[in-house]
Motif scaffolding. Sequence first.
Motif, PDB file in Angstrom:
ATOM      1  N   LEU A  17      -8.308 -13.642 -11.750  1.00 49.34           N
ATOM      2  CA  LEU A  17      -7.511 -14.672 -11.111  1.00 49.34           C
ATOM      3  C   LEU A  17      -8.148 -15.001  -9.773  1.00 49.34           C
ATOM      4  CD1 LEU A  17      -5.051 -16.475 -11.062  1.00 49.34           C
ATOM      5  CD2 LEU A  17      -3.681 -14.540 -10.314  1.00 49.34           C
ATOM      6  N   SER A  19      -7.897 -17.304  -6.381  1.00 46.49           N
ATOM      7  CA  SER A  19      -7.018 -18.134  -5.571  1.00 46.49           C
ATOM      8  C   SER A  19      -7.616 -18.314  -4.191  1.00 46.49           C
ATOM      9  CB  SER A  19      -5.626 -17.488  -5.430  1.00 46.49           C
ATOM     10  OG  SER A  19      -5.033 -17.288  -6.691  1.00 46.49           O
ATOM     11  N   THR A 292       8.594 -19.233  -4.993  1.00 49.11           N
ATOM     12  CA  THR A 292       7.833 -18.699  -6.114  1.00 49.11           C
ATOM     13  C   THR A 292       6.862 -19.746  -6.647  1.00 49.11           C
ATOM     14  OG1 THR A 292       9.469 -19.413  -7.757  1.00 49.11           O
ATOM     15  CG2 THR A 292       9.809 -17.262  -6.719  1.00 49.11           C
ATOM     16  N   PRO A 293       5.831 -19.334  -7.396  1.00 48.30           N
ATOM     17  CA  PRO A 293       4.871 -20.300  -7.929  1.00 48.30           C
ATOM     18  C   PRO A 293       5.531 -21.307  -8.868  1.00 48.30           C
ATOM     19  CG  PRO A 293       4.041 -18.057  -8.140  1.00 48.30           C
ATOM     20  CD  PRO A 293       5.473 -17.942  -7.736  1.00 48.30           C
ATOM     21  N   VAL A 344       3.818 -12.443 -14.050  1.00 49.20           N
ATOM     22  CA  VAL A 344       4.280 -12.594 -12.673  1.00 49.20           C
ATOM     23  C   VAL A 344       3.833 -11.400 -11.823  1.00 49.20           C
ATOM     24  CG1 VAL A 344       6.295 -12.939 -11.199  1.00 49.20           C
ATOM     25  CG2 VAL A 344       6.189 -14.047 -13.429  1.00 49.20           C
ATOM     26  N   MET A 347       0.598 -12.439 -10.561  1.00 52.67           N
ATOM     27  CA  MET A 347       0.763 -13.393  -9.462  1.00 52.67           C
ATOM     28  C   MET A 347       1.153 -12.688  -8.164  1.00 52.67           C
ATOM     29  SD  MET A 347       2.877 -16.363 -11.465  1.00 52.67           S
ATOM     30  CE  MET A 347       2.160 -17.367 -12.774  1.00 52.67           C
ATOM     31  N   HIS A 353      -2.210 -15.211  -4.550  1.00 50.01           N
ATOM     32  CA  HIS A 353      -1.962 -15.541  -5.958  1.00 50.01           C
ATOM     33  C   HIS A 353      -0.530 -16.025  -6.175  1.00 50.01           C
ATOM     34  CE1 HIS A 353      -5.791 -13.852  -6.614  1.00 50.01           C
ATOM     35  NE2 HIS A 353      -5.437 -12.602  -6.864  1.00 50.01           N
ATOM     36  N   PHE A 354       0.367 -15.592  -5.296  1.00 49.81           N
ATOM     37  CA  PHE A 354       1.778 -15.944  -5.451  1.00 49.81           C
ATOM     38  C   PHE A 354       2.100 -17.282  -4.790  1.00 49.81           C
ATOM     39  CE2 PHE A 354       6.400 -15.243  -4.639  1.00 49.81           C
ATOM     40  CZ  PHE A 354       6.793 -14.999  -5.951  1.00 49.81           C
ATOM     41  N   TYR A 358       0.335 -23.087 -10.797  1.00 50.56           N
ATOM     42  CA  TYR A 358      -0.489 -22.789 -11.964  1.00 50.56           C
ATOM     43  C   TYR A 358      -0.259 -23.845 -13.035  1.00 50.56           C
ATOM     44  CZ  TYR A 358      -1.111 -18.105 -10.000  1.00 50.56           C
ATOM     45  OH  TYR A 358      -1.422 -17.051  -9.179  1.00 50.56           O
ATOM     46  N   ILE A 363      -2.296 -20.771 -17.140  1.00 51.51           N
ATOM     47  CA  ILE A 363      -1.434 -19.692 -17.626  1.00 51.51           C
ATOM     48  C   ILE A 363      -1.834 -19.283 -19.036  1.00 51.51           C
ATOM     49  CG2 ILE A 363       0.917 -19.156 -18.349  1.00 51.51           C
ATOM     50  CD1 ILE A 363       1.900 -20.512 -15.844  1.00 51.51           C
TER      51      ILE A 363
END
Length: 371
Positions: A17, A19, A292-293, A344, A347, A353-354, A358, A363
């Motif tokens: 991941l 970011s 939250t994302p 999650v 994430m 990442h959070f 996305y 995903i």
Amino acid sequence: MSSPVPHDPEPPIPAALVSPVNVTAGAVEHSVDVVRPRLRARPSRRVALYAGVQINGAPHLGTDVMQTAAFLLARSARDRLGVRPALRFGALDNAPHDTRVCPRTGTTYTRSYHHALGPARIEELVKRFYGGLFDALTALTGVPYTVETYTRQQRTPAFREEFLASLGQWERLRWTLAPSSGQVPVSVPCPECGWLQKSGEHTELLDADGRRARFAALCLDHGRYETDVRPDGQGWLGLSTLHRNLVKERLADRDEALPVVVKGADWAAGCRLLDEAFLCFPDSRPPARVFTPVVLSASGAKLSKSLMREGGAALSPDTPPWMLDATRWPGTPEGYAALLHRLVSLMLSEPRHFERGYTTSEIARLIAGPG
């Protein structure tokens, strides 16, 4: 012939991941740490995390990512901050179920899920859309949860007191909640049929004090009516999104537990207005909030029921049906919860990442794992 028993896909393998560095780099090690300053200012052994649950249709992946994040944030608050967490989901049974338009004036009238379906069917919807997932997430995280409908909450004396207090600051408050026009509708349904004017065009506040507010409104079928809103629960309140959230956040601050509001990152702009609204009340401050994302379509717009209904979601070909409608998950609720838990958790492994969005394609890649 019996139906085949659904099976869950193989557990996903965490993928790489990537970011970008964000503005909290070096200041925040875990996204739940933003709660720590509030705990220092207002010491408490308990933290209550608040999140919303929409019942006007099956949830999509973005909704379930937010709710899974609430469970994981609650567990992290317990482990990192040493508090006892609880999750409180608000089931929004005030969403429009039916819509009518007056042929003479063009005024839109709506009837809420509560008025159209009644409490028993509302409870069935909550259980159908969220019961299995929430129970499975509690089993995975050890975090308890409760669900309360908006109808039940708005009947409580404390909610009514906060609403009446907002009317006491109305001349200033309405320009913070609707800075372009100053028009913030308060809608009260017809006592005979439950229909109300969506934008409150013909709803008039006749008088108000700290004990009561009296409204007059117009029904398409039954003409003019008057309604009292009092702390004893009489009357039903239809509030605009920002006004409703202001009342709920001020209500949450009455709790012994430290309130933490969990919302999708698309709420960040709206919370700027809520913060301004809090300034209208002496000695009042907004609660701690964690964003939250969001899950995005190929166009960069977040997944939403309205975009999907209108065909404007611009979804990539690799978007599986269950990302748009969680009830189409091919396995068990426990399998779905386990997948969300792993996703999650990835994430939440770093704030960068959070604190991002996305796409459904990204995903799908994360779920598939490397290669």
